[in-house]
Design a protein around this motif. Structure first.
Motif, PDB file in Angstrom:
ATOM      1  N   ILE A  95      -0.095  -2.245   4.879  1.00  0.00           N
ATOM      2  CA  ILE A  95       0.358  -4.042   4.909  1.00  0.00           C
ATOM      3  C   ILE A  95      -1.358  -4.138   5.570  1.00  0.00           C
ATOM      4  CG2 ILE A  95       1.028  -5.630   6.421  1.00  0.00           C
ATOM      5  CD1 ILE A  95       2.997  -3.414   6.888  1.00  0.00           C
ATOM      6  N   GLN A 117      12.547  -7.669   5.492  1.00  0.00           N
ATOM      7  CA  GLN A 117      10.946  -8.162   5.440  1.00  0.00           C
ATOM      8  C   GLN A 117      11.019  -8.613   7.180  1.00  0.00           C
ATOM      9  OE1 GLN A 117      10.801 -11.484   2.489  1.00  0.00           O
ATOM     10  NE2 GLN A 117       9.417 -12.332   4.325  1.00  0.00           N
ATOM     11  N   GLY A 160       0.941  -1.233   0.054  1.00  0.00           N
ATOM     12  CA  GLY A 160       0.495  -0.050   0.426  1.00  0.00           C
ATOM     13  C   GLY A 160       0.821   1.541   0.285  1.00  0.00           C
ATOM     14  N   ALA A 218       5.846  -8.493  -0.115  1.00  0.00           N
ATOM     15  CA  ALA A 218       5.597  -7.827  -1.292  1.00  0.00           C
ATOM     16  C   ALA A 218       5.932  -6.731  -2.149  1.00  0.00           C
ATOM     17  CB  ALA A 218       3.755  -7.185  -0.980  1.00  0.00           C
ATOM     18  N   HIS A 274       2.921 -12.812   8.237  1.00  0.00           N
ATOM     19  CA  HIS A 274       3.085 -11.448   7.610  1.00  0.00           C
ATOM     20  C   HIS A 274       3.054 -11.612   9.215  1.00  0.00           C
ATOM     21  CE1 HIS A 274       4.962  -7.813   7.802  1.00  0.00           C
ATOM     22  NE2 HIS A 274       3.901  -6.660   8.782  1.00  0.00           N
ATOM     23  N   GLY A 303      -2.127  -7.750   6.167  1.00  0.00           N
ATOM     24  CA  GLY A 303      -2.132  -8.504   7.767  1.00  0.00           C
ATOM     25  C   GLY A 303      -1.950  -9.529   7.308  1.00  0.00           C
ATOM     26  N   ALA A 304      -1.856 -10.177   6.215  1.00  0.00           N
ATOM     27  CA  ALA A 304      -1.950 -11.783   5.602  1.00  0.00           C
ATOM     28  C   ALA A 304      -1.002 -12.701   6.697  1.00  0.00           C
ATOM     29  CB  ALA A 304      -0.865 -12.342   5.046  1.00  0.00           C
TER      30      ALA A 304
HETATM   31  C1  LIG Z   1       5.196 -19.778   2.465  1.00  0.00           C
HETATM   32  C2  LIG Z   1       4.733 -17.570   1.814  1.00  0.00           C
HETATM   33  C3  LIG Z   1       5.697 -17.104   3.114  1.00  0.00           C
HETATM   34  C4  LIG Z   1       5.496 -15.646   2.978  1.00  0.00           C
HETATM   35  N1  LIG Z   1       5.993 -14.902   3.937  1.00  0.00           N
HETATM   36  C5  LIG Z   1       5.768 -13.707   4.618  1.00  0.00           C
HETATM   37  C6  LIG Z   1       6.356 -12.907   5.399  1.00  0.00           C
HETATM   38  O1  LIG Z   1       7.498 -13.852   6.098  1.00  0.00           O
HETATM   39  N2  LIG Z   1       6.048 -11.510   5.291  1.00  0.00           N
HETATM   40  C7  LIG Z   1       5.313 -11.436   5.159  1.00  0.00           C
HETATM   41  O2  LIG Z   1       5.233  -9.664   4.854  1.00  0.00           O
HETATM   42  N3  LIG Z   1       4.507 -11.704   4.029  1.00  0.00           N
HETATM   43  C8  LIG Z   1       5.509 -13.106   3.622  1.00  0.00           C
HETATM   44  N4  LIG Z   1       4.722 -13.748   2.616  1.00  0.00           N
HETATM   45  C9  LIG Z   1       3.582 -13.008   1.111  1.00  0.00           C
HETATM   46  C10 LIG Z   1       2.080 -12.758   2.197  1.00  0.00           C
HETATM   47  O3  LIG Z   1       0.991 -13.719   1.866  1.00  0.00           O
HETATM   48  C11 LIG Z   1       1.270 -11.505   1.410  1.00  0.00           C
HETATM   49  O4  LIG Z   1       1.091 -12.154   0.360  1.00  0.00           O
HETATM   50  C12 LIG Z   1       2.370 -10.220   2.074  1.00  0.00           C
HETATM   51  O5  LIG Z   1       2.307  -9.973   3.385  1.00  0.00           O
HETATM   52  C13 LIG Z   1       1.326  -8.787   1.358  1.00  0.00           C
HETATM   53  O6  LIG Z   1       2.349  -7.427   1.564  1.00  0.00           O
HETATM   54  P1  LIG Z   1       1.056  -6.705   1.995  1.00  0.00           P
HETATM   55  O7  LIG Z   1       0.452  -6.513   3.152  1.00  0.00           O
HETATM   56  O8  LIG Z   1       2.483  -5.417   1.873  1.00  0.00           O
HETATM   57  O9  LIG Z   1       0.203  -6.416   0.172  1.00  0.00           O
HETATM   58  P2  LIG Z   1      -1.556  -6.751   0.440  1.00  0.00           P
HETATM   59  O10 LIG Z   1      -1.962  -8.197   0.692  1.00  0.00           O
HETATM   60  O11 LIG Z   1      -1.252  -6.470  -1.047  1.00  0.00           O
HETATM   61  O12 LIG Z   1      -1.846  -5.739   0.915  1.00  0.00           O
HETATM   62  C14 LIG Z   1      -1.772  -4.668   0.493  1.00  0.00           C
HETATM   63  C15 LIG Z   1      -2.319  -3.596   1.597  1.00  0.00           C
HETATM   64  O13 LIG Z   1      -2.195  -1.984   1.798  1.00  0.00           O
HETATM   65  C16 LIG Z   1      -3.290  -1.426   1.532  1.00  0.00           C
HETATM   66  N5  LIG Z   1      -3.449   0.273   0.810  1.00  0.00           N
HETATM   67  C17 LIG Z   1      -3.354   0.344  -0.378  1.00  0.00           C
HETATM   68  N6  LIG Z   1      -3.207   1.598  -0.983  1.00  0.00           N
HETATM   69  C18 LIG Z   1      -2.968   1.989   0.431  1.00  0.00           C
HETATM   70  C19 LIG Z   1      -2.343   3.461   1.032  1.00  0.00           C
HETATM   71  N7  LIG Z   1      -2.884   4.692  -0.157  1.00  0.00           N
HETATM   72  N8  LIG Z   1      -2.736   3.591   2.252  1.00  0.00           N
HETATM   73  C20 LIG Z   1      -3.228   2.513   3.512  1.00  0.00           C
HETATM   74  N9  LIG Z   1      -3.079   1.203   2.846  1.00  0.00           N
HETATM   75  C21 LIG Z   1      -3.283   0.803   1.690  1.00  0.00           C
HETATM   76  C22 LIG Z   1      -4.852  -1.922   0.942  1.00  0.00           C
HETATM   77  O14 LIG Z   1      -5.676  -2.105   1.282  1.00  0.00           O
HETATM   78  C23 LIG Z   1      -3.979  -3.457   0.838  1.00  0.00           C
HETATM   79  O15 LIG Z   1      -4.376  -4.242   2.311  1.00  0.00           O
HETATM   80  C24 LIG Z   1       4.528 -15.308   2.516  1.00  0.00           C
HETATM   81  C25 LIG Z   1       3.831 -16.245   1.972  1.00  0.00           C
HETATM   82  C26 LIG Z   1       3.726 -17.035   1.507  1.00  0.00           C
HETATM   83  C27 LIG Z   1       2.761 -17.885   1.044  1.00  0.00           C
END
Ligand SMILES: Cc1cc2nc3c(=O)[nH]c(=O)nc-3n(C[C@H](O)[C@H](O)[C@H](O)COP(=O)(O)OP(=O)(O)OC[C@H]3O[C@@H](n4cnc5c(N)ncnc54)[C@H](O)[C@@H]3O)c2cc1C
Length: 329
Positions: free
Chosen positions: A273, A255, A217, A243, A279, A275-276
């Motif tokens: 973030i 990370q 995000g 991501a 994470h 909140g997967a």
């Molecule tokens: C085996 C495995 C291991 C993994 N290990 C990790 C790990 O160690 N750490 C990790 O982080 N992930 C890990 N992942 C990935 C995890 O599943 C998620 O894909 C990842 O955490 C998503 O990152 P994110 O929240 O930044 O992105 P997204 O899920 O895309 O979320 C982005 C968020 O930003 C918000 N947003 C968008 N624009 C704005 C704005 N202008 N202001 C405020 N909010 C906004 C959206 O509403 C959304 O909620 C792993 C996945 C697998 C399969």
């Protein structure tokens, strides 16, 4: 007498925090197991760390010095550690879950024909069976698994920041055992060509009391400059979701999560973030989680004590300005 063997690592001229945590856990366990806790320290010259290992609870220190152990080299360390284990005959070998432990642990387990447990967050003695058991996250952090290996020798790597290292007992001593390791450069299949030190400024992510994290995000690397500024003012460190690191916006060492760093700050600020579970697995030890997300249904709000439904940049800009005024930093 067989017992627990902690493989020590060093950082910035002292024992690493992981080593201190493992020694704290080993000391807690040794009374229950009625076995001593030993430490192994390897390197070219490591004598200066021995008093500190005793002070932090090691009853014995196995000290292995060799020119080929100057700097980490997997083949050399695996051979040397195996020789230490042949002498020490430990029932459990504990390593930190850093890049060194993740390579050495399985290699050592294979050589010892031992059970291997990776990324445990806690370990204890199961009173009923009298066996050691390890707790680690499973199914991407959705469940906790309790593993009780049946083998008599166990090698385990820890995902730490779960134990507060005990204060050292200055003047405490023990038995120092020098291991004359047999190493030959011809045995080493890999050779270190170059060591590139990542440039780190400010506070280490794992030790930070405040972590300012950004995710997808944030929409690009530029936004992290603002998060870095906020982290500096709050005397904290910057973290990121996978991501953001996968996108190349920030180094992968930032990370946070299941496959990244585990943090346990007083304050975790999550900007953009979702909140997967992967994470959240790395931040659940935080005292306060504050999340900023434009989506009111984002799962991060389920674990946050304070949730702000808004654009991350607007909130981060206000917060940075106010914190700057308050702290003068
Ligand atoms: C085996 C495995 C291991 C993994 N290990 C990790 C790990 O160690 N750490 C990790 O982080 N992930 C890990 N992942 C990935 C995890 O599943 C998620 O894909 C990842 O955490 C998503 O990152 P994110 O929240 O930044 O992105 P997204 O899920 O895309 O979320 C982005 C968020 O930003 C918000 N947003 C968008 N624009 C704005 C704005 N202008 N202001 C405020 N909010 C906004 C959206 O509403 C959304 O909620 C792993 C996945 C697998 C399969």
């Amino acid at each position: 007498m067989p017992g627990i063997l902690v493989v020590a690592t060093t950082k910035d001229g002292g024992l690493s925090r992981d080593t201190l945590e493992l020694l704290t856990g080993a000391s807690r366990l040794k009374a229950k197991l009625a076995q001593p806790a030993a430490a192994a320290i390897l390197g070219a010259e490591v004598g200066s760390y021995v008093p500190s290992l005793f002070a932090h609870g090691a009853d014995q220190v196995y000290r292995a010095e060799h020119p080929l152990l100057e700097g980490y080299q997997g083949d050399a360390y695996a051979l040397a550690l195996h020789q230490i284990c042949e002498r020490a005959q430990p029932t459990v070998v504990l390593l930190s879950g850093d890049v060194v432990g993740r390579e050495l642990g399985p290699r050592l387990a294979y050589r010892l024909q031992a059970a291997f447990v990776g990324e445990f967050i806690d370990f204890d003695l199961d009173q009923a069976s009298g066996r050691l058991q390890f707790t680690r996250s499973a199914y991407g952090g959705k469940a906790m698994a309790v593993i009780q290996p049946r083998e008599n020798v166990i090698v385990a790597t820890a995902k730490l920041r779960t134990l507060e290292p005990a204060a050292p007992e200055e003047g405490r001593t023990g038995e120092e055992i020098r291991i004359d390791v047999a190493l030959d450069a011809a045995q080493l299949k890999t050779h270190l060509i170059q060591r590139v030190q990542e440039e780190t400024t400010g506070i280490n992510l794992g030790d930070a009391r405040v972590v300012v994290s950004g995710g997808r995000g944030i929409h690009g690397p530029e936004g992290f400059k603002l998060l870095e500024d906020l982290a500096r003012i709050l005397r904290g460190a910057v973290g990121a979701s996978r991501a953001a690191t996968d996108a190349g916006w920030v180094p992968s060492s930032w990370q946070v999560g299941q496959t990244g760093r585990t943090v346990n700050p007083d304050l975790y600020l999550a900007f953009g973030i979702s909140g997967a579970t992967q994470h959240v697995a790395g931040i659940s030890g935080s005292k306060w989680i504050v999340a900023v997300n434009t989506d009111p249904a984002a799962p991060i709000f389920k674990v946050a004590q304070l949730g702000i439904v808004d654009d991350w940049k607007a909130v981060a800009t206000h917060l940075t300005r106010h914190c700057k005024e308050l702290t003068g930093r």
